[in-house]
Design a protein around this motif. Structure first.
Motif, PDB file in Angstrom:
ATOM      1  N   ASN A   1       0.836  -1.199   0.000  1.00  0.00           N
ATOM      2  CA  ASN A   1       0.000   0.000   0.000  1.00  0.00           C
ATOM      3  C   ASN A   1       0.875   1.256   0.000  1.00  0.00           C
ATOM      4  OD1 ASN A   1      -2.454  -1.588   0.415  1.00  0.00           O
ATOM      5  ND2 ASN A   1      -1.772  -1.823   2.535  1.00  0.00           N
ATOM      6  N   HIS A   2       0.653   2.145  -0.979  1.00  0.00           N
ATOM      7  CA  HIS A   2       1.386   3.424  -1.052  1.00  0.00           C
ATOM      8  C   HIS A   2       2.906   3.198  -1.014  1.00  0.00           C
ATOM      9  CE1 HIS A   2      -2.315   5.781  -0.488  1.00  0.00           C
ATOM     10  NE2 HIS A   2      -2.663   4.837   0.362  1.00  0.00           N
ATOM     11  N   CYS A   3       3.374   2.229  -1.780  1.00  0.00           N
ATOM     12  CA  CYS A   3       4.812   1.919  -1.796  1.00  0.00           C
ATOM     13  C   CYS A   3       5.484   2.379  -3.094  1.00  0.00           C
ATOM     14  CB  CYS A   3       5.027   0.409  -1.637  1.00  0.00           C
ATOM     15  SG  CYS A   3       4.557  -0.231  -0.007  1.00  0.00           S
ATOM     16  N   GLN A   4       6.768   2.672  -2.990  1.00  0.00           N
ATOM     17  CA  GLN A   4       7.616   2.984  -4.142  1.00  0.00           C
ATOM     18  C   GLN A   4       8.352   1.696  -4.518  1.00  0.00           C
ATOM     19  OE1 GLN A   4       8.354   6.083  -5.696  1.00  0.00           O
ATOM     20  NE2 GLN A   4       6.868   7.236  -4.496  1.00  0.00           N
TER      21      GLN A   4
ATOM     22  N   CYS B   1      -5.269   2.497 -13.338  1.00  0.00           N
ATOM     23  CA  CYS B   1      -3.813   2.435 -13.444  1.00  0.00           C
ATOM     24  C   CYS B   1      -3.321   3.120 -14.718  1.00  0.00           C
ATOM     25  CB  CYS B   1      -3.345   0.980 -13.452  1.00  0.00           C
ATOM     26  SG  CYS B   1      -3.639   0.107 -11.893  1.00  0.00           S
ATOM     27  N   ASP B   2      -2.116   3.660 -14.647  1.00  0.00           N
ATOM     28  CA  ASP B   2      -1.456   4.244 -15.815  1.00  0.00           C
ATOM     29  C   ASP B   2      -0.515   3.189 -16.389  1.00  0.00           C
ATOM     30  OD1 ASP B   2      -0.172   5.696 -17.746  1.00  0.00           O
ATOM     31  OD2 ASP B   2       0.528   7.298 -16.416  1.00  0.00           O
ATOM     32  N   LEU B   3      -0.828   2.710 -17.603  1.00  0.00           N
ATOM     33  CA  LEU B   3      -0.064   1.628 -18.238  1.00  0.00           C
ATOM     34  C   LEU B   3       0.737   2.132 -19.441  1.00  0.00           C
ATOM     35  CD1 LEU B   3      -2.950  -0.940 -17.922  1.00  0.00           C
ATOM     36  CD2 LEU B   3      -0.669  -1.326 -16.997  1.00  0.00           C
ATOM     37  N   TYR B   4       1.162   3.385 -19.394  1.00  0.00           N
ATOM     38  CA  TYR B   4       1.902   3.978 -20.502  1.00  0.00           C
ATOM     39  C   TYR B   4       3.175   3.178 -20.786  1.00  0.00           C
ATOM     40  CZ  TYR B   4       4.465   7.473 -23.237  1.00  0.00           C
ATOM     41  OH  TYR B   4       5.177   8.108 -24.224  1.00  0.00           O
ATOM     42  N   ARG B   5       3.296   2.731 -22.025  1.00  0.00           N
ATOM     43  CA  ARG B   5       4.455   1.966 -22.508  1.00  0.00           C
ATOM     44  C   ARG B   5       4.671   0.645 -21.777  1.00  0.00           C
ATOM     45  NH1 ARG B   5       9.224   5.904 -24.898  1.00  0.00           N
ATOM     46  NH2 ARG B   5       7.864   7.044 -26.322  1.00  0.00           N
ATOM     47  N   ALA B   6       3.666   0.145 -21.066  1.00  0.00           N
ATOM     48  CA  ALA B   6       3.770  -1.202 -20.490  1.00  0.00           C
ATOM     49  C   ALA B   6       3.782  -2.212 -21.638  1.00  0.00           C
ATOM     50  CB  ALA B   6       2.606  -1.473 -19.542  1.00  0.00           C
TER      51      ALA B   6
ATOM     52  N   GLU C   1      -5.473 -13.172 -11.295  1.00  0.00           N
ATOM     53  CA  GLU C   1      -6.383 -12.525 -10.337  1.00  0.00           C
ATOM     54  C   GLU C   1      -5.683 -11.525  -9.409  1.00  0.00           C
ATOM     55  OE1 GLU C   1      -8.460 -15.711  -8.400  1.00  0.00           O
ATOM     56  OE2 GLU C   1      -9.631 -16.196 -10.185  1.00  0.00           O
ATOM     57  N   THR C   2      -4.467 -11.129  -9.749  1.00  0.00           N
ATOM     58  CA  THR C   2      -3.783 -10.091  -8.966  1.00  0.00           C
ATOM     59  C   THR C   2      -4.504  -8.757  -9.146  1.00  0.00           C
ATOM     60  OG1 THR C   2      -1.652 -11.185  -9.107  1.00  0.00           O
ATOM     61  CG2 THR C   2      -1.597  -8.815  -8.731  1.00  0.00           C
ATOM     62  N   SER C   3      -4.478  -7.941  -8.114  1.00  0.00           N
ATOM     63  CA  SER C   3      -5.138  -6.643  -8.157  1.00  0.00           C
ATOM     64  C   SER C   3      -4.116  -5.511  -8.129  1.00  0.00           C
ATOM     65  CB  SER C   3      -6.088  -6.510  -6.958  1.00  0.00           C
ATOM     66  OG  SER C   3      -6.629  -5.216  -6.889  1.00  0.00           O
ATOM     67  N   PHE C   4      -4.203  -4.632  -9.138  1.00  0.00           N
ATOM     68  CA  PHE C   4      -3.429  -3.393  -9.166  1.00  0.00           C
ATOM     69  C   PHE C   4      -4.435  -2.245  -9.080  1.00  0.00           C
ATOM     70  CE2 PHE C   4      -0.886  -6.454 -11.551  1.00  0.00           C
ATOM     71  CZ  PHE C   4       0.420  -6.212 -11.154  1.00  0.00           C
ATOM     72  N   LYS C   5      -4.442  -1.504  -7.991  1.00  0.00           N
ATOM     73  CA  LYS C   5      -5.404  -0.408  -7.822  1.00  0.00           C
ATOM     74  C   LYS C   5      -4.678   0.928  -7.673  1.00  0.00           C
ATOM     75  CE  LYS C   5      -9.130  -3.159  -5.766  1.00  0.00           C
ATOM     76  NZ  LYS C   5     -10.056  -3.319  -4.609  1.00  0.00           N
ATOM     77  N   ASN C   6      -5.056   1.886  -8.516  1.00  0.00           N
ATOM     78  CA  ASN C   6      -4.486   3.246  -8.458  1.00  0.00           C
ATOM     79  C   ASN C   6      -2.958   3.218  -8.520  1.00  0.00           C
ATOM     80  OD1 ASN C   6      -7.155   4.329  -7.996  1.00  0.00           O
ATOM     81  ND2 ASN C   6      -6.937   3.698  -5.861  1.00  0.00           N
ATOM     82  N   CYS C   7      -2.437   2.425  -9.443  1.00  0.00           N
ATOM     83  CA  CYS C   7      -0.983   2.279  -9.539  1.00  0.00           C
ATOM     84  C   CYS C   7      -0.427   2.908 -10.817  1.00  0.00           C
ATOM     85  CB  CYS C   7      -0.597   0.799  -9.525  1.00  0.00           C
ATOM     86  SG  CYS C   7      -0.892  -0.012  -7.933  1.00  0.00           S
ATOM     87  N   SER C   8       0.814   3.372 -10.726  1.00  0.00           N
ATOM     88  CA  SER C   8       1.557   3.794 -11.900  1.00  0.00           C
ATOM     89  C   SER C   8       2.384   2.608 -12.376  1.00  0.00           C
ATOM     90  CB  SER C   8       2.473   4.977 -11.572  1.00  0.00           C
ATOM     91  OG  SER C   8       3.203   5.351 -12.720  1.00  0.00           O
TER      92      SER C   8
ATOM     93  N   ILE D   1       3.764   2.954  -6.932  1.00  0.00           N
ATOM     94  CA  ILE D   1       4.491   3.327  -8.151  1.00  0.00           C
ATOM     95  C   ILE D   1       5.424   2.170  -8.490  1.00  0.00           C
ATOM     96  CG2 ILE D   1       6.111   4.946  -9.210  1.00  0.00           C
ATOM     97  CD1 ILE D   1       4.982   7.107  -7.367  1.00  0.00           C
ATOM     98  N   LEU D   2       5.112   1.494  -9.613  1.00  0.00           N
ATOM     99  CA  LEU D   2       5.853   0.304 -10.021  1.00  0.00           C
ATOM    100  C   LEU D   2       6.585   0.511 -11.347  1.00  0.00           C
ATOM    101  CD1 LEU D   2       2.849  -1.741  -8.974  1.00  0.00           C
ATOM    102  CD2 LEU D   2       5.070  -2.705  -8.473  1.00  0.00           C
ATOM    103  N   ASP D   3       6.803   1.749 -11.726  1.00  0.00           N
ATOM    104  CA  ASP D   3       7.391   2.057 -13.030  1.00  0.00           C
ATOM    105  C   ASP D   3       8.675   1.262 -13.281  1.00  0.00           C
ATOM    106  OD1 ASP D   3       5.337   3.883 -12.996  1.00  0.00           O
ATOM    107  OD2 ASP D   3       6.617   5.653 -12.832  1.00  0.00           O
TER     108      ASP D   3
END
Length: 199
Positions: A81-84, A145-150, A119-126, A106-108
């Motif tokens: 939660n709320h991790c870099q 989620c923002d999936l730019y260039r994923a 079934e993994t959940s990504f909520k409000n993630c970059s 933020i997982l950039d």
């Protein structure tokens, strides 16, 4: 020789139902430890070079794992939660019972290459430039989620939910997306290679 090698390997330390706060972990500080039902808050793991570490039913709140080397770490149900968590290679984790969830993280530039994360959940993630190549994303939820260039090439994203996410580019000829859910507004991300203009 086998006996001498066994003596050199440190014994695993088991830690249960413990809360850790405001700790900056050093390179080998968490090695050969198994954490179960533990909560880490405002902890910094960025210097760690994990070895033989297991997290079972653990929660990470506001932690820094940027560029952390998590080779052979076992995440047996871990919630972040709320991790870099930038530029972390999850593909090197122990794949047995690998269960994770991310909220407001933020997982950039991180990598999930070839992992099975159904079934993994990504909520409000970059998730900018995250590597999901050849990943099993069946029924994964990407919520806001923002999936730019994923990268999704050769991934299995059947039944995945992208409805509230944005900026993704997915080639349906290279990614399995049967029964996946997309928003009409962002469906252009599936047509990018065809150079079609959607107005």
């Amino acid at each position: 020789k086998k006996q001498s090698l066994a003596k050199k390997m440190p014994k695993t330390e088991y830690l249960f139902d413990t809360a850790y706060q405001n700790i900056i972990y050093q390179q080998n500080e968490v090695n050969f430890k198994e954490f179960e039902c533990c909560i880490f808050t405002n902890c910094d793991f960025s210097l760690c070079n994990f070895m033989a570490v297991t997290f079972i039913e653990c929660i990470f709140n506001n932690c820094n794992l940027n560029v952390t080397k998590i080779n052979h770490v076992a995440f047996r149900t871990a919630t972040f939660n709320h991790c870099q968590i930038k530029d972390v290679n999850f593909a090197m984790c122990d794949k047995l019972i690998f269960e994770i969830a991310f909220n407001d993280c933020i997982l950039d530039f991180s990598k999930f290459y070839t992992l099975k994360i159904k079934e993994t959940s990504f909520k409000n993630c970059s998730l900018v430039a995250v590597d999901f190549m050849a990943t099993d994303l069946t029924a994964v939820i990407f919520e806001n989620c923002d999936l730019y260039r994923a990268e999704f090439e050769k991934a299995i994203a059947n039944k995945a939910n992208f409805k509230t996410s944005r900026n993704y580019t997915i080639d349906p000829t290279k990614t399995k997306i049967k029964k996946a859910v997309f928003s009409l507004q962002e469906v252009k991300g599936l047509l990018h290679k065809h150079q079609i203009i959607v107005k």
